[in-house]
Design a protein around this motif. Structure first.
Motif, PDB file in Angstrom:
ATOM      1  N   VAL A  52      58.486  51.714 -39.472  1.00 33.88           N
ATOM      2  CA  VAL A  52      57.097  52.037 -39.814  1.00 33.88           C
ATOM      3  C   VAL A  52      56.201  51.299 -38.834  1.00 33.88           C
ATOM      4  O   VAL A  52      56.325  50.083 -38.650  1.00 33.88           O
ATOM      5  N   LYS A  53      55.292  52.024 -38.206  1.00 36.75           N
ATOM      6  CA  LYS A  53      54.409  51.416 -37.208  1.00 36.75           C
ATOM      7  C   LYS A  53      53.316  50.583 -37.876  1.00 36.75           C
ATOM      8  O   LYS A  53      52.886  50.868 -38.995  1.00 36.75           O
ATOM      9  N   GLY A  54      52.863  49.582 -37.148  1.00 31.46           N
ATOM     10  CA  GLY A  54      51.835  48.698 -37.663  1.00 31.46           C
ATOM     11  C   GLY A  54      50.541  49.422 -37.995  1.00 31.46           C
ATOM     12  O   GLY A  54      49.834  49.062 -38.935  1.00 31.46           O
ATOM     13  N   GLU A  55      50.196  50.472 -37.216  1.00 28.75           N
ATOM     14  CA  GLU A  55      48.952  51.189 -37.482  1.00 28.75           C
ATOM     15  C   GLU A  55      48.991  51.896 -38.828  1.00 28.75           C
ATOM     16  O   GLU A  55      47.948  52.069 -39.481  1.00 28.75           O
ATOM     17  N   GLU A  56      50.193  52.297 -39.288  1.00 24.70           N
ATOM     18  CA  GLU A  56      50.321  52.900 -40.602  1.00 24.70           C
ATOM     19  C   GLU A  56      50.130  51.856 -41.701  1.00 24.70           C
ATOM     20  O   GLU A  56      49.593  52.138 -42.767  1.00 24.70           O
ATOM     21  N   SER A  80      47.270  43.331 -40.100  1.00 24.19           N
ATOM     22  CA  SER A  80      46.734  43.757 -38.804  1.00 24.19           C
ATOM     23  C   SER A  80      47.458  43.118 -37.628  1.00 24.19           C
ATOM     24  O   SER A  80      47.274  43.545 -36.488  1.00 24.19           O
ATOM     25  N   ASP A  81      48.258  42.078 -37.871  1.00 23.36           N
ATOM     26  CA  ASP A  81      49.007  41.414 -36.801  1.00 23.36           C
ATOM     27  C   ASP A  81      50.369  42.055 -36.551  1.00 23.36           C
ATOM     28  O   ASP A  81      51.102  41.607 -35.668  1.00 23.36           O
ATOM     29  N   ILE A  82      50.719  43.088 -37.302  1.00 22.34           N
ATOM     30  CA  ILE A  82      52.063  43.656 -37.220  1.00 22.34           C
ATOM     31  C   ILE A  82      52.119  44.794 -36.211  1.00 22.34           C
ATOM     32  O   ILE A  82      51.288  45.703 -36.223  1.00 22.34           O
ATOM     33  N   GLU A  83      53.114  44.740 -35.331  1.00 22.79           N
ATOM     34  CA  GLU A  83      53.369  45.814 -34.383  1.00 22.79           C
ATOM     35  C   GLU A  83      54.206  46.906 -35.032  1.00 22.79           C
ATOM     36  O   GLU A  83      53.895  48.088 -34.939  1.00 22.79           O
ATOM     37  N   ASN A  84      55.294  46.524 -35.696  1.00 21.70           N
ATOM     38  CA  ASN A  84      56.116  47.487 -36.428  1.00 21.70           C
ATOM     39  C   ASN A  84      57.027  46.760 -37.404  1.00 21.70           C
ATOM     40  O   ASN A  84      57.232  45.541 -37.295  1.00 21.70           O
ATOM     41  N   ILE A  85      57.563  47.514 -38.345  1.00 24.43           N
ATOM     42  CA  ILE A  85      58.518  46.999 -39.322  1.00 24.43           C
ATOM     43  C   ILE A  85      59.748  47.897 -39.315  1.00 24.43           C
ATOM     44  O   ILE A  85      59.638  49.120 -39.368  1.00 24.43           O
TER      45      ILE A  85
END
Length: 1004
Positions: A128-132, A198-203
């Protein structure tokens, strides 16, 4: 003089030429981007100046305009198309045609200790992308995953700052740490409430044993890998993301008003053979609505500022975050401050070093955990305040006893604050040598301190709510964890063969320490400072404790690919954990293997046009769980004045065994098998991923009850006593496309089906009972037994309501009264007892699903996420949890039994009696629900306007989370968590709330 003038003229000329060149460096480049196939224009294509963060996007007609150096290179990127890089070469017009690609197959997926192309993955890994994640109004990033990943069940708690429960492919363990392992930038955590979404790039979520096994001892319940944002080469980019909104209670339970309450309490008095309490129920009118009195629309604000950039030698990413969230209960508040800094340095061509450090400060004003019980039960005939300003008192209405309090007193006199400080991160060095080898070493740590300070002053509000001495409670805990890891990777491609070999070691230490102190008679000083030393020394108490565990691990993995057609993945990890030192298997070994076949790369698939991509994959693996208390095989004893031993007639202080412990304890292991299919159709517009799995927990560490006559304090024995199984099916389908008019959309749906079953228990057919918390009279409402599900609801089956005394005569319930439940005599012995109890429901969801959509047209974007569960039951313990004259829900009041033939489903007002309050089928309700998890509408200002304002992007949005909820459960929400053997029991759960926000995103 002439010579001087000539020199000055030359100098001025050079300066003018320099200035002219400087201003001529940047030119405006315009153009249009189209599909190379159907020649349709493509909106929202990213156009970047290579090597910088300068960029723009194409508008709805596919046009763009960008200021760039005359000798720059423009990079054109769009999902589903091949990226193109074109030199400007002084051109002011550049039109581009992008070719469709199978880009998603080349997408890099984060896996344990590295990355893989998606085409090479043989296990079950969801990304899952950070923007989601940042689109959601959730403070905790895990909450934002709800409904987005098949086979992943997430249960949220409405309290500000609370951590959700996450279950991956069903419940796999029930003792000790039942949570998943979180790995954030290489550091291991039990929860990630400190992390700003908001600091996450992806999970990445590792769902099968093959992908999890690289984490050995902590992977049995699943692994969640979190990659945070790092710096990128280019000019500094400043981004702001902020929102303001409010939370509002949804599906609020309607309670009986004062007139209705007085009426039903009179009925309860009559059933107990007492006189009516209220002479004229209608005189009370509507009375007090305690939910309206205590709950509110809660303000929520969130701000995040980040700076990103760098050069070829060094990159940086810095962010600051601030969250201020009120609880829906008045007086409750949660504030979180976050700061994160990461740097990467290319020291030498083969050597790269870097670090990430983040700090978190959390402050909260807490509420009494009993407040929701009080709001549910408080009598509406009691006013909040009397005319003289004193508190309304239930005892003035003869309502004393039970849970009938004035909740406003609880809100006013409950004084507790929590503070949490945390700093964590890691530092690494990465050396590439001999072309194909990479050595990486890293050290990470997690250091935190938590303090909870609560104070109860001297007060006398009502007869039942008063204190005779003040109390100060201070609970302080510390964590000091570190992890050291070293890996060596060999990667090479020769001919049709591609191979990656990984070998590594890990050393960890986890240390915790706590101090709990209490002091009485502490005065409330005028300046508000409260200290233990101010209390009475004779009654002051201090208790401290802690734990220390260490582990050492070795692991290796081989990934092999032949012609991108045949894939092989093999992993082996060995772990030694101090928890098992001296009383169990110190070392555990966890192997795994996975294989894949990319069918579409075979020659016989080259000429067909139906299937764009098809991969078959299968895996098997074994993982472990070391989440048990330290030294579980160590026998401990306690001494106390209440324990006396006599020797030769002389009394001595005695000792008692605290608990029975096993002499030997094996590892709890989970073995998983996974078979899956990945496919793409319709020119890669439709993608499908589906699979089945079988996950078996062997030699599960479990507690079984023992006879109290043995004399132990705990009444249970820990050991390897059970085997569990989770079998399931997962399906994910995504369709994405765009029209020639610039309308783009993506629709993704997923479903997970899971069946939980206990294969064996050491007690055989003797069940393990639990679920007494919040149940009337402390009755146990769940059972775990061989052949059933973990923690299934267990009790009496209701056949109806006794209507008359004649109906009771000669029945199996001679002590019943008219209006009581009529239970099914399961064994036909004419006696209703424990032998007549049956399975009533299952708190483990069978189905979980999600529908996630996104739409774009011109500068507008819209996303709608729907999520739900089905095939699950919940136990409404609120109805029968009664000890006096507590209030009733409006539903119960409207449907209760009041005389012969008035109701055959709802009992009389005496629902809290011993007969009626026993766990039974009336309290078990369908816990299925479907909700619109999130709706967000955004608008990005036109790119021409952004260029004028020297901005890259400005977007405003509005959204609503959990605004629409559909369920039949009669409580606030059927989304109820709990430990595995106590799950799904609603004993005043924190109410569900919807969040409405207005937000702004700006990039400079």
């Amino acid at each position: 003089m002439k010579r001087i003038f000539t020199r000055i003229s030359v100098l001025v000329g050079i300066c003018l030429l320099t200035i002219n060149v400087a201003f001529a460096q940047n030119i405006t480049v315009k153009g249009r981007v189209m599909d190379s196939g159907d020649k349709s224009t493509i909106p929202s294509v990213s156009v970047l100046v290579k090597g910088t963060q300068i960029g723009t996007q194409t508008d709805p007609s596919g046009a763009y305009s960008i200021s760039a150096p005359a000798n720059a290179t423009l990079v054109f990127q769009y999902l589903g198309y091949t990226t193109q890089e074109l030199p400007v070469n002084n051109r002011t017009t550049i039109n581009v045609e992008l070719a469709s690609s199978s880009q998603q197959l080349e997408q890099v997926v984060v896996v344990g200790y590295g990355t893989q192309r998606k085409i090479d993955v043989t296990g079950s890994v969801a990304t899952v992308k950070g923007e989601e994640i940042s689109k959601q109004a959730s403070v905790n990033p895990i909450s934002a995953l709800q409904g987005k990943v098949a086979g992943v069940s997430i249960t949220n708690n409405g309290a500000p700052g609370s951590s959700p429960q996450i279950t991956i492919r069903g419940t796999g363990t029930i003792y000790g740490n039942t949570g998943v392992l979180y790995v954030v930038d290489g550091v291991w955590y039990d929860e990630i409430s400190f992390l700003n979404p908001s600091d996450i790039e992806n999970i990445s979520i590792l769902k099968d044993a093959s992908s999890q096994s690289i984490y050995g001892i902590r992977a049995a319940n699943g692994v969640v890998l979190v990659t945070t944002k790092r710096g990128k080469t280019g000019e500094p980019v400043i981004s702001y993301n902020g929102s303001i909104g409010f939370k509002a209670v949804t599906n609020q339970v309607e309670m009986a008003n004062a007139t209705e309450y007085a009426t039903i309490i009179n009925e309860l008095s009559a059933s107990n053979g007492a006189s009516p309490l209220f002479a004229n129920p209608s005189s009370f009118g509507v009375g007090t609505n305690w939910y309206d009195q205590a709950l509110r629309n809660a303000l929520q604000t969130n701000h995040q500022l980040s700076v990103n950039g760098g050069t070829e030698k060094t990159t940086y990413n810095f962010s600051l975050g601030y969250t201020n969230e009120d609880g829906i209960v008045k007086t409750q508040n949660y504030k979180r401050y976050t700061a994160k800094l990461s740097n990467d340095f290319q020291v030498l061509k083969p050597l790269k070093i870097g670090y990430t450090v983040s700090g978190t400060s959390i402050n909260s004003n807490d509420i009494d955990g009993a407040i929701f019980r009080q709001l549910y039960t408080a009598g509406p005939v009691v006013p909040v305040y009397y005319a003289d300003g004193s508190y309304g008192d239930a005892n003035d209405f003869s309502l004393g006893g039970g849970n009938n309090f004035n909740p406003q007193v609880t809100l006013d006199f409950y004084n507790q604050q929590s503070k949490n400080y945390r700093i964590n991160g890691n530092v690494y060095a990465e050396l590439t040598f001999l072309k194909n080898f990479t050595f990486r070493t890293s050290a990470g740590g997690d250091f935190g301190q938590n303090e909870v300070r609560g104070y109860t002053p001297l007060y006398a509000a009502t007869q039942g709510q008063r204190t005779t001495q003040s109390t100060l409670r201070i609970n302080r805990s510390e964590t000091r964890n570190w992890i050291l890891e070293n890996t060596l990777t060999y990667k090479n491609t020769f001919g049709d063969h591609s191979i990656t070999v990984l070998a590594g070691t890990t050393a960890q230490r986890r240390k915790s320490y706590f101090v709990n102190a209490t002091a009485f008679d502490v005065p409330n000083t005028s300046d508000g400072d409260l200290y233990l030393s101010l209390g009475t020394a004779a009654t002051r108490t201090v208790v401290d404790g802690g734990s220390l565990s260490t582990s050492n691990s070795y692991f290796g993995r081989v990934n092999y690919s032949f012609k991108d057609k045949y894939l092989l993945n093999a992993t082996l990890r060995g772990d030694a954990a101090s928890q098992f030192y001296g009383g169990g298997d110190l070392w555990g070994y966890f192997p795994a293997i996975g294989a894949g076949w990319v069918v579409t790369n075979e020659d016989f698939m080259k000429d067909q046009k139906v299937v764009n991509y098809l991969k078959l994959k299968g895996s098997w693996g074994k993982v472990g769980n070391a989440g048990v208390p330290v030294n579980p095989t160590t026998l401990t004893v306690s001494q106390g004045g209440d324990l006396v031993a006599f020797f030769n007639g002389v009394g001595y202080t005695g000792a008692n065994i605290n608990s029975l412990v096993p002499s030997f304890l094996n590892w709890e292991r989970t073995t998983g098998t996974d078979i899956g299919i990945e496919a793409r159709f319709l020119d890669n517009r439709l993608s499908i991923e589906t699979g089945v799995y079988n996950k078996k927990t062997e030699q599960a560490i479990f507690e079984i009850p023992i006879l109290s006559s043995i004399g132990t304090a705990s009444g249970s024995l820990i050991g390897n006593q059970a085997d569990f199984q989770n079998r399931g099916f997962e399906f994910l389908a995504t369709y994405a496309d765009k029209s020639k008019s610039g309308f783009s959309y993506s629709i993704s749906g997923n479903i997970g089906i899971n069946n939980n079953k206990v294969l064996s228990v050491v007690t055989g057919q003797n069940p393990i009972y639990a679920g007494g918390a919040g149940i009337a009279n402390g009755a146990l409402a769940t059972r775990t037994i061989q052949g059933g599900a973990i923690g299934e609801f267990f009790g009496y089956k209701v056949a109806g309501i006794f209507q008359t005394a004649a109906e009771i005569t000669g029945s199996a319930q001679p002590s019943a009264k008219p209006g009581d439940f009529k239970y099914v005599d399961q064994n036909g012995d004419k006696i209703i007892d424990g032998k007549d109890r049956v399975v009533l429901g299952n708190p483990n969801p069978k189905f979980s699903y999600g529908l996630n959509t996104s739409f774009g047209y011109k500068n507008f974007d819209l996303s709608v996420d729907v999520q739900g569960v089905a095939g699950v039951d919940v136990y409404n313990a609120n109805i029968a949890y009664r000890f006096g004259n507590e209030n009733f829900s409006k539903d119960f009041y409207d449907n209760r039994w009041t005389g012969p033939n008035t109701s055959n489903t709802y009992p009389s007002a005496a629902v809290g009696s011993t007969i009626n309050a026993a766990p039974n089928s009336f309290y078990v309700e369908d816990g299925s629900y479907i909700r619109v998890r999130n709706i967000q509408l955004g608008y990005a200002l036109p790119s021409m306007l952004m260029s004028k304002w020297k901005m890259q992007r400005v977007r405003v949005f509005v959204d609503a989370q959990n605004a629409i909820n559909i369920f039949g459960y009669k409580g606030f929400t059927p989304e109820i968590g709990g430990t595995p053997t106590n799950a799904g029991i609603d004993a005043s759960v924190y109410p569900l709330s919807a969040t409405y926000r207005l937000g702004l995103q700006v990039t400079f």
